[in-house]
Motif scaffolding. Sequence first.
Motif, mmCIF file in Angstrom:
data_model
loop_
_atom_site.group_PDB
_atom_site.id
_atom_site.type_symbol
_atom_site.label_atom_id
_atom_site.label_comp_id
_atom_site.label_asym_id
_atom_site.label_seq_id
_atom_site.Cartn_x
_atom_site.Cartn_y
_atom_site.Cartn_z
ATOM 1 N N ARG A 105 0.810 -1.213 0.000
ATOM 2 C CA ARG A 105 0.000 0.000 0.000
ATOM 3 C C ARG A 105 0.845 1.266 0.000
ATOM 4 O O ARG A 105 0.535 2.206 -0.727
ATOM 5 C CB ARG A 105 -0.926 0.004 1.222
ATOM 6 C CG ARG A 105 -2.072 -0.991 1.151
ATOM 7 C CD ARG A 105 -2.847 -0.991 2.450
ATOM 8 N NE ARG A 105 -3.359 0.331 2.802
ATOM 9 C CZ ARG A 105 -3.830 0.649 4.001
ATOM 10 N NH1 ARG A 105 -3.843 -0.264 4.966
ATOM 11 N NH2 ARG A 105 -4.291 1.855 4.238
ATOM 12 N N SER A 106 1.891 1.298 0.842
ATOM 13 C CA SER A 106 2.502 2.611 1.037
ATOM 14 C C SER A 106 3.741 2.532 1.914
ATOM 15 O O SER A 106 3.958 1.562 2.652
ATOM 16 C CB SER A 106 1.475 3.528 1.725
ATOM 17 O OG SER A 106 2.007 4.801 2.015
ATOM 18 N N ARG A 125 0.447 6.432 7.066
ATOM 19 C CA ARG A 125 0.936 6.061 5.745
ATOM 20 C C ARG A 125 1.002 7.280 4.837
ATOM 21 O O ARG A 125 0.095 8.117 4.837
ATOM 22 C CB ARG A 125 0.003 5.023 5.093
ATOM 23 C CG ARG A 125 -0.048 3.693 5.814
ATOM 24 C CD ARG A 125 -1.094 2.777 5.178
ATOM 25 N NE ARG A 125 -1.004 1.441 5.767
ATOM 26 C CZ ARG A 125 -0.197 0.498 5.318
ATOM 27 N NH1 ARG A 125 0.573 0.747 4.259
ATOM 28 N NH2 ARG A 125 -0.155 -0.681 5.900
ATOM 29 N N GLN A 166 0.406 7.179 1.849
ATOM 30 C CA GLN A 166 -0.752 7.016 0.972
ATOM 31 C C GLN A 166 -1.892 7.952 1.356
ATOM 32 O O GLN A 166 -2.637 8.448 0.493
ATOM 33 C CB GLN A 166 -1.223 5.563 1.033
ATOM 34 C CG GLN A 166 -2.409 5.233 0.151
ATOM 35 C CD GLN A 166 -2.933 3.835 0.426
ATOM 36 O OE1 GLN A 166 -3.098 3.436 1.581
ATOM 37 N NE2 GLN A 166 -3.158 3.074 -0.626
ATOM 38 N N TYR A 210 -1.581 11.225 -0.366
ATOM 39 C CA TYR A 210 -1.879 11.114 -1.795
ATOM 40 C C TYR A 210 -3.383 11.050 -2.033
ATOM 41 O O TYR A 210 -3.912 11.714 -2.931
ATOM 42 C CB TYR A 210 -1.205 9.867 -2.374
ATOM 43 C CG TYR A 210 0.240 10.046 -2.756
ATOM 44 C CD1 TYR A 210 0.610 10.297 -4.077
ATOM 45 C CD2 TYR A 210 1.254 9.959 -1.802
ATOM 46 C CE1 TYR A 210 1.940 10.446 -4.437
ATOM 47 C CE2 TYR A 210 2.583 10.112 -2.150
ATOM 48 C CZ TYR A 210 2.926 10.354 -3.477
ATOM 49 O OH TYR A 210 4.250 10.513 -3.822
ATOM 50 N N ILE A 237 2.915 5.490 -4.955
ATOM 51 C CA ILE A 237 3.029 6.215 -3.683
ATOM 52 C C ILE A 237 4.531 6.362 -3.441
ATOM 53 O O ILE A 237 5.161 5.532 -2.801
ATOM 54 C CB ILE A 237 2.352 5.450 -2.533
ATOM 55 C CG1 ILE A 237 0.917 5.073 -2.901
ATOM 56 C CG2 ILE A 237 2.406 6.274 -1.245
ATOM 57 C CD1 ILE A 237 0.004 6.253 -3.153
#
Length: 351
Positions: free
Chosen positions: A90-91, A109, A111, A114, A125
């Motif tokens: 994920r990140s 995170r 993410q 973003y 990411i």
Amino acid sequence: MEGVLAAAVPGYGPGMTDVQRGKGYTRDSRYITTRITADGRDGFPVESGRYRLVVSRACPWAHRAVIIRRLLGLEEALPMAVAGPTHDARSWTFDLDPGGRDPVLGIERLQEAYLARDPDYDRGITVPAIVDVPTGRVVTNDYAQITFDMMLEWTAHHRPGAPDLYPAALSPEIDAIGGEIYTDVNDGVYRTGFAKSQEAYGAAYERLFARLDRLSERLEHSRYLVGETITEADVRLFTSLVRFDAVYHGHFKCNRQKLAEMPVLWAYARDLFQTPGFGDTVDFDHIKQHFYLVHSHINPSGIVPDGPDPSGWLEPHGRAALGGRPFGDGTPPAPPSPAEAVPSLHVPSHS
């Protein structure tokens, strides 16, 4: 620029590179290109303390921004958040901070910043990224433009004595050699390491070492790549050289020679490492953890090597005999603050 990679590369998530079976790989260069400028023409004016530079010390692309920020003295104007050396699909995460959250952005995170910018964001990411603190949104992750804007747009916040890393008279030459370094070295080690066929690997390997040979010839009688002082081109090359023996030589199969077996480039890299702003930003533990743990398709055992011995980076380099002044008419940066110091070798003051 380093970040969550395409699902075609096991151990990464969506968005950064694409690897096709039997072929090489293509780096996804679709960045968020909003700029932070002195005149604020993209809606984000240069403003001390407003933004947060997010990096990982493992990442060579983020490392470039860390060095330039240090050399220019932008620590107070552009505060920095440091993500951990590894990430999941994920990140990047802020697992180095208390509670696993960045103390300023309040997120676990990268993410999250973003998605605050674009809830439908489906690209990498990546770090480095600059986040607008008031809104919590990523402004840009365009790693190359970030560093050029640090040099050219943030001048009102440069420290007294900051070096000119991109002199106007030398900019065409810096751009030309910088493009070669990016294609054949910075990105070339990835093309070698992520190759999915013998043919793709061989082509990337030959191109990488052909460029290193030409750079060695260029540096044999010149202390720096362009002119008599450190420029952006030297920063660009250093971030790859400092990772070469620790990860690229073995992990990415860039093994014609170690950096320590290429006398000119090894002395050049040590010269820069021993220059304030370079070696004092290097964290070899983070570098090795990232490459050997995140690239599980290359290193499925997850074993992180103990070596190589980093003490050689402090051996005399002899490059001062070539002349040149590392900071030109400027001065070295002050030592990093305790909050930004990395556990590393003692880097002496540059002479």
